[in-house]
Design an enzyme around this catalytic site. Structure first.
Site, PDB file in Angstrom:
ATOM      1  N   SER A 256       0.818  -1.207   0.000  1.00 43.86           N
ATOM      2  CA  SER A 256       0.000   0.000   0.000  1.00 43.86           C
ATOM      3  C   SER A 256       0.850   1.255   0.000  1.00 43.86           C
ATOM      4  O   SER A 256       2.025   1.232   0.347  1.00 43.86           O
ATOM      5  CB  SER A 256      -0.894   0.008   1.240  1.00 43.86           C
ATOM      6  OG  SER A 256      -0.073   0.180   2.378  1.00 43.86           O
ATOM      7  N   LYS A 257       0.203   2.327  -0.421  1.00 41.61           N
ATOM      8  CA  LYS A 257       0.854   3.629  -0.512  1.00 41.61           C
ATOM      9  C   LYS A 257       1.414   4.091   0.818  1.00 41.61           C
ATOM     10  O   LYS A 257       2.361   4.865   0.856  1.00 41.61           O
ATOM     11  CB  LYS A 257      -0.171   4.675  -0.956  1.00 41.61           C
ATOM     12  CG  LYS A 257      -0.285   4.803  -2.431  1.00 41.61           C
ATOM     13  CD  LYS A 257      -1.102   6.042  -2.758  1.00 41.61           C
ATOM     14  CE  LYS A 257      -1.635   5.915  -4.166  1.00 41.61           C
ATOM     15  NZ  LYS A 257      -2.825   6.604  -4.438  1.00 41.61           N
ATOM     16  N   ARG A 258       0.760   3.660   1.890  1.00 37.26           N
ATOM     17  CA  ARG A 258       1.196   4.112   3.210  1.00 37.26           C
ATOM     18  C   ARG A 258       2.638   3.703   3.497  1.00 37.26           C
ATOM     19  O   ARG A 258       3.313   4.305   4.308  1.00 37.26           O
ATOM     20  CB  ARG A 258       0.255   3.586   4.303  1.00 37.26           C
ATOM     21  CG  ARG A 258      -0.924   4.507   4.532  1.00 37.26           C
ATOM     22  CD  ARG A 258      -1.673   4.159   5.787  1.00 37.26           C
ATOM     23  NE  ARG A 258      -2.169   2.790   5.719  1.00 37.26           N
ATOM     24  CZ  ARG A 258      -1.932   1.872   6.622  1.00 37.26           C
ATOM     25  NH1 ARG A 258      -1.189   2.158   7.671  1.00 37.26           N
ATOM     26  NH2 ARG A 258      -2.417   0.664   6.495  1.00 37.26           N
ATOM     27  N   HIS A 259       3.100   2.656   2.823  1.00 39.97           N
ATOM     28  CA  HIS A 259       4.471   2.184   3.051  1.00 39.97           C
ATOM     29  C   HIS A 259       5.458   2.747   2.035  1.00 39.97           C
ATOM     30  O   HIS A 259       6.630   2.385   2.053  1.00 39.97           O
ATOM     31  CB  HIS A 259       4.514   0.656   3.018  1.00 39.97           C
ATOM     32  CG  HIS A 259       3.858   0.041   4.214  1.00 39.97           C
ATOM     33  ND1 HIS A 259       2.490  -0.029   4.358  1.00 39.97           N
ATOM     34  CD2 HIS A 259       4.385  -0.506   5.336  1.00 39.97           C
ATOM     35  CE1 HIS A 259       2.209  -0.616   5.509  1.00 39.97           C
ATOM     36  NE2 HIS A 259       3.330  -0.906   6.115  1.00 39.97           N
ATOM     37  N   GLY A 260       4.995   3.617   1.154  1.00 43.58           N
ATOM     38  CA  GLY A 260       5.917   4.196   0.163  1.00 43.58           C
ATOM     39  C   GLY A 260       5.271   4.202  -1.207  1.00 43.58           C
ATOM     40  O   GLY A 260       4.090   3.899  -1.356  1.00 43.58           O
TER      41      GLY A 260
END
Ligand code: GLU
Length: 486
Positions: A256-260
């Site tokens: 997911s985007k939250r991780h990069g």
């Protein structure tokens, strides 16, 4: 049978790395088998329309080196390859299904569907269209159905999923898959606005485009039983299926985007070398051989084997991607790195002769992950150091250091040639005579010249900077120290 595969993205605005992996595996498979690679744009969901999405997608795929034999702008005998240009087809096929009894009309309003869901939730049963109680061809009867159609009442076409059967299919990666029809919903095939859903359009197009293998992400696995039913209802031969493993974050959650970053474009902009990026993505779920992980696209094509793709999720290991990039960077010529770096140098206001920049690149390319790291990492090669690492100074600049450094500088001034061997010999003799180790002198010199604790060999660095520049830096360092600035 000739191999024909497709990458069938929905134009959501950008290419997700998972999409690139799917495209890449299709591509590797097609090229390995001497088959055809097709791109089809699945834009049936008009609510998700994004300007220039198709162009962005194709440009990201082309950057990665994926080529297509058929698709919008690529030609081919089975077009158009954009679903919104094929709408008439889908309603005709939906009609065929109604006539053969494999699909039916339903007239439920959004509120009625919502109420059904609520009832099911309360009763603790999985949400599923309840054909026996809702407003459809079967509960209303032929006459009433016809009347509603004639009146132009909103309707959808649903797939008539048989009761109490088992749907079986073979997945190249997962083996035999079997699903009970009681767990399969009467999927909407044609929406009330006459547009097809993904399922109908996808199956119709895969058939008409003579797709031999459907290679796609695991998230589509639950859709496949519906597709199998559709193929059977139409009486069409099925393609083979292969569902690729999910991509995961390091902590095993879904990528997911939250991780990069997850968009290919972001990695491209960060300065990843495309060969490194593609190499990394190609190993998300498969590995051609033992320990070596650095492979050219040609090697990947030659060794690709769909049957060897893993079932379990593949970790998108960001540190490994960085490492991969640095491995490729080392193999690039300094000229190539120069091309990657020049714009960044310009925008940082750095204007040095090309030959000089090339020397800096050759000196430092083993120590960086990205070409543009050199702007910061080698800042002391672009100008005098603006700051001096305090911790390094505290550790390296001690009692007696100045007394060791000053005569060494005087000696360096006497060098007949400002070359690595000459400088090295002068310092070596000096330290031998004093009985002092190299580090005691070279670390303070590094501090004075670069301001930093790490870098390439000091003599090599000093030679590139030049005699005058180095001597100036020594002088300035002492002045700053006397003024208490350091
Ligand atoms: N349009 C689907 C997607 O966005 C295609 C899935 C498939 O390959 O069948 O991924």
């Amino acid at each position: 049978m000739s191999v024909r595969v497709r990458f069938a993205p929905s134009p959501t605005g950008y290419l997700h790395v998972g999409g690139l992996r799917t495209a890449l595996y299709n591509y590797l498979f097609a090229r390995n088998k001497g088959g055809k690679m097709i791109i089809r744009i699945e834009d049936t969901d008009r609510t998700r329309f994004v300007e220039n999405a198709q162009e962005n997608l194709i440009s990201a795929l082309q950057w990665a080196g994926i080529t297509f034999d058929e698709g919008p702008g690529f030609g081919g005998d089975y077009g158009p390859y954009i679903q919104s240009e094929r709408f008439d087809l889908y309603s005709k096929y939906a009609q065929d299904l109604i006539e053969s009894g494999s699909a039916y009309y339903a007239f439920d309003t959004a509120e009625e569907i919502e109420a059904m869901r609520e009832r099911q939730k309360k009763a603790g049963i999985a949400p599923k269209y309840d054909r026996a109680t809702m407003k459809n061809q079967f509960t209303l009867g032929e006459q009433e159905t016809q009347r509603l159609i004639d009146e132009g009442i909103e309707k959808v076409v649903r797939l008539k999923v048989p009761f109490n059967e088992e749907i079986k299919f073979k997945d190249i990666i997962r083996g035999d898959v079997s699903v009970k029809t009681k767990d399969v919903d009467d999927q909407i095939l044609l929406k009330s606005d006459g547009f097809p859903t993904y399922h109908l359009a996808n199956v119709v197009d895969d058939h008409l485009m003579k797709i031999s293998h459907v290679i796609r992400g695991e998230e589509w696995l639950p859709s496949t039983p519906k597709h199998v039913l559709l193929y059977k209802s139409f009486g069409w031969e099925m393609p083979e299926f292969a569902h690729l493993p999910l991509l995961l974050n390091n902590n095993k959650t879904k990528l997911s985007k939250r991780h990069g970053d997850v968009a290919v474009e972001d990695f491209r902009q960060k300065g990843y070398i495309k060969e490194a990026f593609v190499n990394f993505v190609s190993l998300l779920g498969w590995n051609p051989s033992g320990d070596n992980e650095i492979h050219s696209l040609d090697y990947l094509i030659e060794h690709f084997n769909l049957e060897k793709v893993n079932k379990g999720g593949a970790i998108f290991d960001r540190p490994k991607l960085l490492w991969m990039n640095s491995m490729y960077l080392r193999k690039q010529s300094s000229e190539e790195i120069y091309e990657m770096l020049i714009e960044d140098l310009k925008s940082a206001g750095i204007d040095k002769p090309k030959d000089y920049v090339l020397e800096v690149i050759t000196l430092l390319k083993e120590r960086i992950n990205f070409a543009n790291d050199l702007v910061e990492f080698a800042d002391y090669m672009w100008g005098k150091p603006s700051s001096f690492d305090e911790k390094f100074k505290a550790k390296q600049w001690k009692e007696g250091t100045e007394e060791l450094v000053r005569p060494a500088i005087e000696l360096l001034k006497t060098a007949d040639k400002w070359e690595v061997d000459t400088l090295h010999k002068l310092i070596e003799d000096y330290l031998n005579e004093k009985g002092v180790g190299f580090g005691k002198l070279m670390n303070p010199l590094r501090l004075m010249i670069t301001g930093k604790s790490v870098g390439a060999g000091m003599f090599e660095t000093m030679v590139i900077l030049g005699r005058e520049e180095c001597l100036e830096r020594f002088d300035e360092f002492f002045i700053k120290m006397e003024n208490g600035e350091i």
